[in-house]
Design an enzyme around this catalytic site. Structure first.
Site, short mmCIF file in Angstrom:
data_model
loop_
_atom_site.label_atom_id
_atom_site.label_comp_id
_atom_site.label_asym_id
_atom_site.label_seq_id
_atom_site.Cartn_x
_atom_site.Cartn_y
_atom_site.Cartn_z
CB SER A 134 -0.97 0.00 1.18
OG SER A 134 -0.23 0.14 2.37
CE LYS A 183 -3.59 2.61 4.07
NZ LYS A 183 -2.78 1.50 4.54
#
Ligand SMILES: C[S@@+](CC[C@H](N)C(=O)[O-])C[C@H]1O[C@@H](n2cnc3c(N)ncnc32)[C@H](O)[C@@H]1O
Length: 459
Positions: free
Chosen positions: A117, A155
């Site tokens: 990711s 993230k």
């Protein structure tokens, strides 16, 4: 980076020195750490010295000193992180040493990354990120974020009007939004093990050495791909290989899978004697190889010169190991070495003999060449100056002689063939394959030995 065992040695030196005001003696270290011998203690001290954890006055007793504290710091490795996954339990012994100069401020921890990711931020599956503990980050910074109370994710963080955007750095993945987030830290650095990346992506490169458990490594190799394996596994817990376990049956099965038809495995192993009783593991292993389909082509002996002799005062000196030559079917390459001097060497000749009826019978007497085929007992000088042509190899506690490996390589393979060592230690098999113009693949579970082997091969 320190292995678990190296860290234990360092910790012992440190606590002993604090308590007694002097460093422990080698014998005290051997006893306390349950190491096989004082030379194993020396082996660890040398590594700690090379890695600059300790200083030592040459050959002086109790001369080990803990190195300057500010050179290396150990930071906790707190498990793995992936989108939506909680961090796994923290293992007490897992720490990662990093140079203090690179990470001067704050409380740090490390995480292994799973998933892709964050690839646009240069963080890939298998990387290790170093995180500084802090509870805020600027917009756009990469953070370890706790969401929904128990899920931790890596993230980029953006504050929007009434929500927080958790943005993956991968165009294929969508952001997600939360009302609240608890920032656990900011990613300040990434480490990557390139070989582990290659392994994960199933792209093993020939002529390379990888750090891996050998069963896992072989699972990512193609079946029927190896011409010759020359290996010497750890046996009967004789030596301390940093506590790594050894899964013989699965190793044998994987070896059978990756070996080509007609390929050969040379398995070099001995037995330990426990309270006057030999373990017999070598025989059990040879029979298991047969059970799973290998042909026991020859049981050879690796005879060490008396320097290598061990044994109690009740037995004859033990000076050999077995070399089981196993083949998948009939060996496709057999180049027998013919270097045994033949005492009866002579040229052949011919003559005639007159028979009773007057006729002449032509006679031919066979000759014997100067050198004949070897026996299957091979003898090698071992130790410094004999086993290896370089000094680096001896940083490993249990190398086999370069010449022994070369003799097997010549006997059972041809140039360009693939030679493999699943437990390659200091890389002797790989080195001799390279010198003899074969391709090679090596793997060892210890990062330290992999680095040693690569150094030895000039990589
Ligand atoms: C006898 S030594 C091999 C020495 C090597 N022949 C040489 O000349 O340097 C055995 C090696 O097996 C490695 N080892 C132990 N368990 C392993 C595993 N599960 N997978 C890969 N390597 C392993 C140890 O780290 C050690 O280096």
């Amino acid at each position: 980076m320190l292995t678990i065992k190296q860290k234990k040695v360092l910790d012992f030196i440190e606590t002993y020195t604090q308590k007694h005001g002097v460093a422990p003696s080698h014998e005290e270290m051997r006893k306390h750490l349950k190491l096989a011998s004082v030379s194993t203690v020396n082996h660890y001290i040398k590594i700690l010295q090379d890695k600059k954890y300790i200083n030592r006055e040459k050959n002086a007793v109790r001369s080990v000193e803990i190195g300057k504290k500010d050179e290396i710091i150990n930071i906790p490795f707190r498990g793995y992180i992936a989108a939506g996954q909680p961090i796994e339990a923290i293992e007490e012994y897992e720490t990662i040493p990093v140079p203090r100069s690179l990470f001067q401020q704050g409380e740090l921890f490390a995480l292994g990354v799973k998933g892709d990711s964050m690839i646009d931020e240069g963080i890939f599956d298998g990387d290790t990120v170093i995180v500084r503990k802090q509870n805020t980050v600027e917009d756009g910074e990469t953070a370890v974020a706790l969401i929904n109370n128990n899920e931790v994710t890596l993230k980029k963080i953006y504050r929007e009007k009434n929500r927080i955007r958790l943005q993956p750095a991968n165009p294929k993945l969508k952001p997600f939004y939360v009302k609240e987030v608890i920032i656990q830290g900011k990613v300040i650095s990434t480490f990557r093990n390139l070989e582990e990346q290659e392994l994960k992506s199933g792209k093993i490169k020939l002529n390379n050495i990888y750090r891996s458990d050998c069963v896992e490594f072989m699972k990512s190799m193609d079946e029927n791909s190896v011409d010759l394996t020359v290996t010497s596994p750890p046996y009967d817990d004789m030596r301390d290989y940093k506590g790594y376990s050894f899964d013989f049956e699965n190793i044998a099965k994987q070896l059978f899978r990756v070996t080509k038809k007609g390929g050969v495995v040379v398995w070099i192993v001995g037995d330990q004697t426990i309270k006057g009783n030999e373990t017999g593991s070598s025989f059990r292993q040879a029979l298991f190889f047969k059970e799973i389909g290998f042909n026991l082509f020859d049981t050879m002996i690796y005879q060490k010169t008396p320097r290598g002799a061990v044994g109690s005062n009740k037995t004859y000196w033990q000076t050999f190991e077995y070399m089981f030559v196993l083949s998948k079917g009939t060996p496709k390459t057999i180049n027998l070495l013919k270097d045994r001097e033949n005492k009866d060497a002579r040229d052949g000749d011919s003559g005639t003999k007159r028979l009773s009826d007057g006729s002449l019978l032509k006679l031919k007497r066979a000759g014997y060449s100067k050198y004949g085929r070897r026996t299957n007992v091979w003898e090698y000088l071992i130790g410094r100056g004999h086993s290896a042509s370089d000094k680096i190899a001896h940083e490993h506690p249990a190398i086999f002689p370069e010449k022994l490996v070369q003799d097997h390589i010549i006997s059972w393979s041809n140039p360009e063939d693939l030679i493999f060592d699943p437990m390659c230690g200091s890389g002797t098999t790989c080195k001799m394959a390279m010198i003899n113009k074969r391709n090679y693949l090596g793997c060892d579970i210890s990062q330290e030995y992999v680095e040693l082997a690569k150094k030895r091969l000039g990589k």
